[in-house]
Design a protein around this motif. Structure first.
Motif, PDB file in Angstrom:
ATOM      1  N   ILE A  32       0.827  -1.203   0.000  1.00 27.59           N
ATOM      2  CA  ILE A  32       0.000   0.000   0.000  1.00 27.59           C
ATOM      3  C   ILE A  32       0.862   1.254   0.000  1.00 27.59           C
ATOM      4  CG2 ILE A  32      -1.670   1.315   1.381  1.00 27.59           C
ATOM      5  CD1 ILE A  32      -2.995  -1.277   2.126  1.00 27.59           C
ATOM      6  N   ASN A  40      -0.346   2.285   6.068  1.00 29.73           N
ATOM      7  CA  ASN A  40      -1.669   1.760   6.398  1.00 29.73           C
ATOM      8  C   ASN A  40      -1.699   1.210   7.815  1.00 29.73           C
ATOM      9  OD1 ASN A  40      -4.275   0.754   6.309  1.00 29.73           O
ATOM     10  ND2 ASN A  40      -3.647  -1.149   5.318  1.00 29.73           N
ATOM     11  N   GLN A  43      -3.561  -2.246   8.692  1.00 26.67           N
ATOM     12  CA  GLN A  43      -3.201  -3.557   8.148  1.00 26.67           C
ATOM     13  C   GLN A  43      -3.385  -4.674   9.172  1.00 26.67           C
ATOM     14  OE1 GLN A  43      -2.471  -4.112   4.983  1.00 26.67           O
ATOM     15  NE2 GLN A  43      -2.225  -6.314   5.286  1.00 26.67           N
ATOM     16  N   ALA A 100     -11.905  -3.541  -0.074  1.00 26.80           N
ATOM     17  CA  ALA A 100     -10.971  -2.716  -0.851  1.00 26.80           C
ATOM     18  C   ALA A 100     -11.730  -1.699  -1.700  1.00 26.80           C
ATOM     19  CB  ALA A 100     -10.104  -3.607  -1.736  1.00 26.80           C
ATOM     20  N   TRP A 101     -12.818  -2.151  -2.339  1.00 25.53           N
ATOM     21  CA  TRP A 101     -13.633  -1.232  -3.143  1.00 25.53           C
ATOM     22  C   TRP A 101     -14.230  -0.139  -2.271  1.00 25.53           C
ATOM     23  CZ3 TRP A 101     -18.827  -0.069  -2.678  1.00 25.53           C
ATOM     24  CH2 TRP A 101     -19.361   0.729  -3.692  1.00 25.53           C
ATOM     25  N   GLN A 104     -11.604   2.456  -1.254  1.00 23.93           N
ATOM     26  CA  GLN A 104     -11.297   3.352  -2.363  1.00 23.93           C
ATOM     27  C   GLN A 104     -12.460   4.307  -2.652  1.00 23.93           C
ATOM     28  OE1 GLN A 104     -12.663   3.430  -5.656  1.00 23.93           O
ATOM     29  NE2 GLN A 104     -11.295   5.140  -6.152  1.00 23.93           N
ATOM     30  N   TRP A 223      -5.637   1.475  -6.863  1.00 26.09           N
ATOM     31  CA  TRP A 223      -5.871   1.445  -5.423  1.00 26.09           C
ATOM     32  C   TRP A 223      -6.757   0.273  -5.017  1.00 26.09           C
ATOM     33  CZ3 TRP A 223      -6.514   7.187  -3.441  1.00 26.09           C
ATOM     34  CH2 TRP A 223      -5.236   7.746  -3.326  1.00 26.09           C
ATOM     35  N   ILE A 224      -7.786  -0.017  -5.807  1.00 26.37           N
ATOM     36  CA  ILE A 224      -8.624  -1.183  -5.493  1.00 26.37           C
ATOM     37  C   ILE A 224      -7.795  -2.461  -5.570  1.00 26.37           C
ATOM     38  CG2 ILE A 224     -10.556  -2.609  -6.301  1.00 26.37           C
ATOM     39  CD1 ILE A 224     -11.959  -0.065  -7.155  1.00 26.37           C
ATOM     40  N   TRP A 227      -5.270  -2.562  -2.503  1.00 26.74           N
ATOM     41  CA  TRP A 227      -5.960  -2.849  -1.255  1.00 26.74           C
ATOM     42  C   TRP A 227      -6.518  -4.270  -1.253  1.00 26.74           C
ATOM     43  CZ3 TRP A 227      -6.612  -0.099   3.335  1.00 26.74           C
ATOM     44  CH2 TRP A 227      -6.039   1.169   3.354  1.00 26.74           C
ATOM     45  N   SER A 228      -6.894  -4.790  -2.432  1.00 28.86           N
ATOM     46  CA  SER A 228      -7.345  -6.186  -2.509  1.00 28.86           C
ATOM     47  C   SER A 228      -6.189  -7.137  -2.228  1.00 28.86           C
ATOM     48  CB  SER A 228      -7.940  -6.477  -3.897  1.00 28.86           C
ATOM     49  OG  SER A 228      -9.098  -5.707  -4.133  1.00 28.86           O
ATOM     50  N   GLY A 231      -5.446  -7.031   1.282  1.00 26.44           N
ATOM     51  CA  GLY A 231      -6.461  -7.798   1.988  1.00 26.44           C
ATOM     52  C   GLY A 231      -6.190  -9.285   1.926  1.00 26.44           C
TER      53      GLY A 231
END
Length: 328
Positions: A32, A40, A43, A100-101, A104, A223-224, A227-228, A231
Motif C-alpha cells: 500500500i 496503512n 493492516q 478494498a472497493w 477506495q 488502489w482497489i 488494497w485487494s 487484503g
C-alpha cells in the motif's frame, strides 16, 4: 555436538520461521505504501477482520446477530450449516475485495493529493472502524480457527522431533507449513511487483499521482487492486496467526511487530520486508536465548524495537529503502 549448540540451532530455525511470518505482515504495509504513499495503520486490523470473517463463515454464523437480536428481539445466531474451509476462504477473499472497493470509493478517492499525515490519519480511523464492525458482525469472544493445517510437534520421523544431521529439533508443524506458504506468497508478490504491467503501474502511482493519471493509469483501479492484494495478504496472515494463537482482538497487534521490520528493510522495498523480517525473527530468538536469562527474560517484547531505533539513528531509510534528498 553440545546440547547448547543444538538448542541454539533449534532457536535459529524457529526464528527463521517466525521471521517469514513477520515479513508477510510487513508486505501488506509495503504494497500500500508503494502504491499510494500511505502508511496503512489498519493492516493489522485487516488481518483480524479477515480471520474473524473466515471463522464466522465456516461456522455458519449470522453476521450482526447480536445487533439483530437486540433490535428485533430474536434469538438467531447460526444458519444451521458449516461451510467447507476452502469455500469459506474464497468467500472471505470476496469480502476483502468488497472492503478494498469500499475503502477506495468512500475514503481514498476523496483524499487524492492530500498530505501524507492526512492519509495516515484516515487509516487510523479505518482501523478503529473495522475493529468495531468486526465486533458487531462476529462478536468479541476468542474463536478457534481450523482450516486443516497440520499442528503440533512433528510425528513423522521419530514421534517427537525432526532429525537434522542426526540431531533432534522440536519444530511445530504449523510453523513449517506457514513458512512454506508465506515464502511462496512473498515470491509471488515480488514477481508481481517487478515483472507485471500492474506492478509497474503501481510504482508509477506511488511516485506521482497526477503524473500517473496524465499517462492513462487508472488511480481508482490501482488502489482497489492494491488494497485487494493487501487484503489477501492480511487474510493469509490472519489464518496463520489465528490458527496458531486463536482469533482474538490481540491479533491486530501483529502489525506492531511489523513496524521494526519496515524500519530495518525500508518502507518501499519488498525484498527489504523479507530481509527485515528474517533479521527480526532470528535476532529476537537468539537474543532471548543468549541474553534473556541474564536480564530476567522477556527480551522478545522489546528487542525488535531497540534494533529498529538503532537503524533509525544511523540509517533511517532502512537497508533497502530509498534515501530522499531534498534540495532547497
Amino acid at each position: 555436538m553440545p546440547d547448547q549448540l543444538i538448542f541454539a540451532m533449534e532457536v535459529f530455525l524457529n526464528g527463521l520461521m517466525a521471521g517469514v511470518l513477520y515479513a508477510l505482515v510487513a508486505l501488506g504495509f509495503v504494497l500500500i505504501y508503494k502504491a499510494s504513499g500511505i502508511f496503512n495503520y489498519a493492516q493489522g486490523v485487516m488481518a483480524l477482520f479477515a480471520a474473524m470473517t473466515l471463522v464466522g463463515i465456516m461456522n455458519g454464523q449470522v453476521p450482526f446477530a447480536h445487533l439483530i437480536n437486540a433490535t428485533f428481539g430474536t434469538h438467531i445466531h447460526y444458519f444451521g450449516w458449516n461451510v467447507p474451509a476452502l469455500l469459506a476462504i474464497i468467500l472471505t477473499m470476496g469480502v476483502m475485495v468488497l472492503l478494498a472497493w469500499a475503502v477506495q470509493r468512500f475514503v481514498m478517492r476523496h483524499l487524492v493529493g492530500q498530505e501524507p499525515i492526512i492519509l495516515f490519519m484516515a487509516t487510523i480511523g479505518l482501523a478503529y472502524f473495522l475493529e468495531g464492525v468486526a465486533d458487531l458482525m462476529w462478536g468479541s469472544e476468542i474463536k478457534t480457527l481450523d482450516v486443516g493445517l497440520p499442528q503440533g510437534i512433528n510425528l513423522w520421523i521419530d514421534e517427537t522431533t525432526y532429525n537434522i544431521f542426526g540431531y533432534g529439533f522440536f519444530i511445530d508443524n504449523l510453523d513449517i507449513v506457514a513458512t512454506v506458504i508465506a515464502a511462496l506468497l512473498v515470491a509471488a508478490l515480488v514477481a508481481f511487483s517487478q515483472y507485471t504491467k500492474q506492478g509497474r503501474a503501481m510504482r508509477a502511482v506511488a511516485d506521482d499521482h497526477q503524473a500517473a493519471l496524465s499517462v492513462g493509469i487508472s488511480l481508482n483501479f490501482i488502489w482497489i487492486m492494491v488494497w485487494s492484494v493487501a487484503g489477501f495478504v492480511a487474510l493469509v496472515a490472519g489464518i496463520m496467526w489465528g490458527t496458531k494463537s486463536g482469533v482474538q482482538f490481540s491479533l491486530s497487534l501483529i502489525a506492531l511487530k511489523a513496524l521494526p521490520v519496515l524500519m530495518l528493510g525500508g518502507f518501499t522495498s519488498i525484498p527489504g520486508a523479507i530481509v527485515g523480517g528474517l533479521i527480526i525473527g532470528v535476532g529476537e530468538k537468539l537474543f532471548e536465548f543468549a541474553v534473556g536469562p541474564l536480564v530476567g527474560g522477556a527480551t522478545e517484547n522489546w528487542f525488535a524495537y531497540v534494533l529498529a531505533l538503532i537503524f533509525l539513528v544511523f540509517r533511517p531509510q532502512g537497508l533497502f529503502g530509498e534515501k530522499i534528498i531534498e534540495r532547497v
